[in-house]
Scaffold this motif. Structure first.
Motif, PDB file in Angstrom:
ATOM      1  N   TYR A  78       0.834  -1.195   0.000  1.00 15.00           N
ATOM      2  CA  TYR A  78       0.000   0.000   0.000  1.00 15.00           C
ATOM      3  C   TYR A  78       0.873   1.250   0.000  1.00 15.00           C
ATOM      4  O   TYR A  78       2.024   1.225   0.445  1.00 15.00           O
ATOM      5  N   ASP A  79       0.290   2.345  -0.481  1.00 17.13           N
ATOM      6  CA  ASP A  79       1.004   3.626  -0.557  1.00 17.13           C
ATOM      7  C   ASP A  79       1.517   4.117   0.785  1.00 17.13           C
ATOM      8  O   ASP A  79       2.498   4.852   0.845  1.00 17.13           O
ATOM      9  N   ASP A  80       0.865   3.714   1.881  1.00 14.80           N
ATOM     10  CA  ASP A  80       1.256   4.208   3.197  1.00 14.80           C
ATOM     11  C   ASP A  80       2.414   3.423   3.816  1.00 14.80           C
ATOM     12  O   ASP A  80       2.805   3.669   4.950  1.00 14.80           O
ATOM     13  N   GLY A  81       2.973   2.443   3.065  1.00 18.74           N
ATOM     14  CA  GLY A  81       4.104   1.659   3.563  1.00 18.74           C
ATOM     15  C   GLY A  81       3.738   0.304   4.115  1.00 18.74           C
ATOM     16  O   GLY A  81       4.613  -0.538   4.352  1.00 18.74           O
ATOM     17  N   GLU A  82       2.445   0.055   4.331  1.00 11.63           N
ATOM     18  CA  GLU A  82       2.039  -1.268   4.793  1.00 11.63           C
ATOM     19  C   GLU A  82       2.233  -2.267   3.652  1.00 11.63           C
ATOM     20  O   GLU A  82       1.885  -1.999   2.506  1.00 11.63           O
ATOM     21  N   VAL A  83       2.817  -3.413   3.994  1.00 10.23           N
ATOM     22  CA  VAL A  83       2.940  -4.526   3.052  1.00 10.23           C
ATOM     23  C   VAL A  83       2.304  -5.724   3.746  1.00 10.23           C
ATOM     24  O   VAL A  83       2.868  -6.283   4.682  1.00 10.23           O
ATOM     25  N   ARG A  84       1.130  -6.080   3.286  1.00  7.87           N
ATOM     26  CA  ARG A  84       0.304  -7.067   3.966  1.00  7.87           C
ATOM     27  C   ARG A  84       0.450  -8.442   3.326  1.00  7.87           C
ATOM     28  O   ARG A  84       0.285  -8.601   2.125  1.00  7.87           O
TER      29      ARG A  84
END
Length: 155
Positions: free
Chosen positions: A91-97
């Motif tokens: 995700y753009d916010d830095g979360e990598v799920r």
């Protein structure tokens, strides 16, 4: 927020999050399946999303389907569990799920078809029509498992 899906990509960023989520194969009286074209990646997908504190998995699937498509459902079964560590969403916010999704089987019970802030389009498709639609491999796998009738799948 934008999202990039990675499947078995050695250049994928490392996961930093694991979030329980539900997706739903929703079927109507004609045997068609409900899909949405996502805003974040432009691909066709099943309705679904992350589970909130205080709700059940079935409740999550019901809520997400209603929010994203306008369709009310009853959960009638389980298609499978999908927890492939090789499938991550950045995700753009830095979360990598890392993927952690339970795919439910739902029956449409009412509502009005509509898009949402998460979808460009929402539509019903005959199962064979989904073969030509652009979608990530993980969604295609869920549809394939449902179409095979060999579920619940554990992947």
């Amino acid at each position: 927020m934008g999202r990039i899906d990675y499947q078995d990509d050695p250049n994928a960023p490392a996961a930093n999050s694991l979030v329980p989520a539900a997706s739903v194969v929703v079927v109507d009286e004609q045997g068609r399946v409900l899909l949405q074209r996502r805003v974040d990646n432009g691909m066709w997908a099943l309705p679904g999303g992350k589970m909130e504190l205080g709700e059940s998995l079935a409740g999550c699937g019901i809520r997400e389907t209603s929010e994203e498509t306008g369709i009310d459902i009853a959960v009638v079964g389980l298609v499978g569990t999908y927890t492939d560590p090789g499938h991550v969403f950045a995700y753009d916010d830095g979360e990598v799920r890392q993927e952690f999704s339970i795919c439910l089987l739902g029956k449409a019970t009412g509502g009005q078809l509509r898009s949402s802030d998460e979808s460009h389009e929402v539509a019903w498709f005959a199962p064979e029509e989904t073969d030509a639609l652009p979608m990530v491999d993980a969604i295609r796998l869920r549809l394939s498992d449902w179409r095979s009738g060999q579920y619940p799948a554990i992947r």
